[in-house]
Design a protein around this motif. Sequence first.
Motif, PDB file in Angstrom:
ATOM      1  N   CYS A 294       0.833  -1.200   0.000  1.00  0.00           N
ATOM      2  CA  CYS A 294       0.000   0.000   0.000  1.00  0.00           C
ATOM      3  C   CYS A 294       0.870   1.253   0.000  1.00  0.00           C
TER       4      CYS A 294
ATOM      5  N   PHE B   4       2.549   1.718  -3.378  1.00  0.00           N
ATOM      6  CA  PHE B   4       1.593   2.076  -4.426  1.00  0.00           C
ATOM      7  C   PHE B   4       1.137   3.530  -4.282  1.00  0.00           C
ATOM      8  N   ILE B   5       0.736   3.902  -3.073  1.00  0.00           N
ATOM      9  CA  ILE B   5       0.234   5.263  -2.864  1.00  0.00           C
ATOM     10  C   ILE B   5       1.358   6.281  -3.103  1.00  0.00           C
TER      11      ILE B   5
ATOM     12  N   VAL C 104       4.001   6.143  -4.986  1.00  0.00           N
ATOM     13  CA  VAL C 104       4.342   6.325  -6.398  1.00  0.00           C
ATOM     14  C   VAL C 104       3.200   7.016  -7.158  1.00  0.00           C
ATOM     15  N   LEU C 105       1.981   6.633  -6.812  1.00  0.00           N
ATOM     16  CA  LEU C 105       0.816   7.237  -7.464  1.00  0.00           C
ATOM     17  C   LEU C 105       0.809   8.754  -7.247  1.00  0.00           C
ATOM     18  N   VAL C 106       1.116   9.150  -6.031  1.00  0.00           N
ATOM     19  CA  VAL C 106       1.071  10.559  -5.672  1.00  0.00           C
ATOM     20  C   VAL C 106       2.322  11.286  -6.169  1.00  0.00           C
TER      21      VAL C 106
ATOM     22  N   THR D 241       4.436  10.533  -8.752  1.00  0.00           N
ATOM     23  CA  THR D 241       4.789  10.577 -10.176  1.00  0.00           C
ATOM     24  C   THR D 241       4.382  11.893 -10.856  1.00  0.00           C
TER      25      THR D 241
ATOM     26  N   THR E  91       4.017   5.787   3.831  1.00  0.00           N
ATOM     27  CA  THR E  91       3.820   6.506   2.577  1.00  0.00           C
ATOM     28  C   THR E  91       4.549   7.840   2.618  1.00  0.00           C
TER      29      THR E  91
ATOM     30  N   ILE F  93       9.492   4.069 -12.686  1.00  0.00           N
ATOM     31  CA  ILE F  93       8.389   4.058 -11.724  1.00  0.00           C
ATOM     32  C   ILE F  93       8.367   2.736 -10.967  1.00  0.00           C
TER      33      ILE F  93
ATOM     34  N   ALA G 102       8.863   2.204  -6.973  1.00  0.00           N
ATOM     35  CA  ALA G 102       7.866   1.503  -6.164  1.00  0.00           C
ATOM     36  C   ALA G 102       8.510   0.347  -5.402  1.00  0.00           C
TER      37      ALA G 102
END
Lengths: 323, 279
Positions: free
Chosen positions: B81, B84-85, B87-89, B91, B148, B197, B201
């Motif tokens: 989690c 994922f969060i 990298v999502l935020v 990038t 995170t 990416i 991650a």
Amino acid sequence: MTQGGEFVTLASATVRSERHGPPGSPQDKRSRPVNRNAGTWFLVLPALIPILILSVGPLLYGIALAFTDAQSGRTRSTQWVGGLNFQDLLHDTLFWDSFRIGLVWAFGVTVPQFVLALGLALLLNQKLRMRWLARALAIIPWAMPEVVVGLMWRLVYNPDAGVLNETIRDLGLGDGRDWLTGLATALPAVIVVGIWAGMPQTTVALLAGLQNTPHELHEAAALDGAGAWRRFRTVTWPVLRPVALSITALNFIWNFNSFALVYVLTNGGPGGRTRLPMLFAYEEAFHYGQFGYAAAMGCVMVTVISVILAVYLAGRLRGGEDR
Amino acid sequence: MSLRTSRTARAGQYAALLGYLVFLAFPFLWLISTAFKPARELGSLHPTWIPENPTLDNFRKAFDEQPLLQAAANSLIAALCAAFIAVLVATPTAYVMARRRSRLSTAATGWVVISQAFPLVLLIIPLFLILKNLHLINTLWGLIMVYTVWALPFALWMLVGYVRAVPAELEEAASVDGAGRLRTLVSVTAPLLAPGIVATALFAFITAWNELFFALVLLKTPEKQTLPVVLTHFIGAEGAADLGPLAAAAFLATLPSLVVFAIIQRRITGGMLAGAVKS
């Protein structure tokens, strides 16, 4: 979907703005319409807000706590006590013992680690046969959880079933000893583990620095009859210096603030001989609930480390200009 | 190698390399050896490198003594989690920061460096109080939040390096060729950025998978604890430990990170250096 759309708009807007001039040039700034800036902020905020709320904020909060009598699990409200925690710290010999141990540990790990890593990096930069094996092995300490590194070395140091004492017995050097619980041997023993655990990062950084060294310069220097040491000093070192400078500074900070490795190896024992400042502050905060006092320790640690680093970096940078 | 190296120098180099190999390898080999030794051999005063009667007993005992599977599942959830969060935020932010140099990217890079200098106690005490007020102590969600945010600065740093490595000219060329904005991003930028990416991650994943301090403070009950915390339970109260199960559990806990690391090692070092050199 909206968010995705915004992202695409911004991306291509950026691409277009690049055409007007190099980023950061005055021309670039003038040609940047205001609404694009708004889009930029929209994209930057999802990362920035959590960092601010959960990283910068708590840090300031933590510094503020150092000036209070905050304790865990207490019902009455927390009071400002001004510099009281710091006054107490000044007279807390246990803390200063731990601080001194932290400095010995940080120097004791950082310096030999740098020397060893530099040696390994220089070797790996040569065309040697077992190079790939060394590179592969160098990953292991890096990938291992610090807890596992600690447990593993407990096995190595084990007085009876450990490989170290067995080797000593095999070589006829005596019976070996109980390394991690001996008053004199505990700190050196954990320092060796610290060196081992941090070798890869340092080696890889130095190796990358070495690969920036122009090979032609080496050859020219060799043709001029320069020996290996002179080639290193006049060609390699000047290129490597900035990398070496930052990696040692970073390693020093990391080591001084480290926790997990020694927590697993000795938990600060025997008799506090390996109680690093972080272990001390952790106990103070989460065993005794003295949040304010532990926060004050953190503040002292940051301050002293910053001063040491500032002196180091200033001295080293000036040394560079003299050349 | 065009420089001639004398034979003695070569021999010295190989001797030194051998020394390094032994130093780097022997603790790990000892760990593996211990993990497969039966209790009788572990008690002997003359331990051997190779177990005489290799056994899997230690692994069985390790699982009996501690909730390793539950702990591994907790670690996996928290690390996945968080990675994922983060990298999502990070990038989109990294993309913006890389494509236009601004005071913001300088500040963010500065923060990465500065945040490394602060002892974690200064951060964890306030976080503990905040998460307590939110009733997130002893929950994986609290830990995921912390991981995170802890991963974000570094993820930003690595990603900025990766984005800079994708030449802006390629994106321009695509749009000159008539590709739409979306198409440029999807068919030009994304494929070039994807490995970076993924590496970022995975790096965030490993960092969280290996982390002890935050987990130790935030997780109280055994069924919530992550693998590193549960591993510390193998050290007995008095520091006396059952060596076999300890070795077995430690060995198992390393495997996932070793595999992941072997895959991405080059990318990580590349990314970290790119972030460091070009910022």
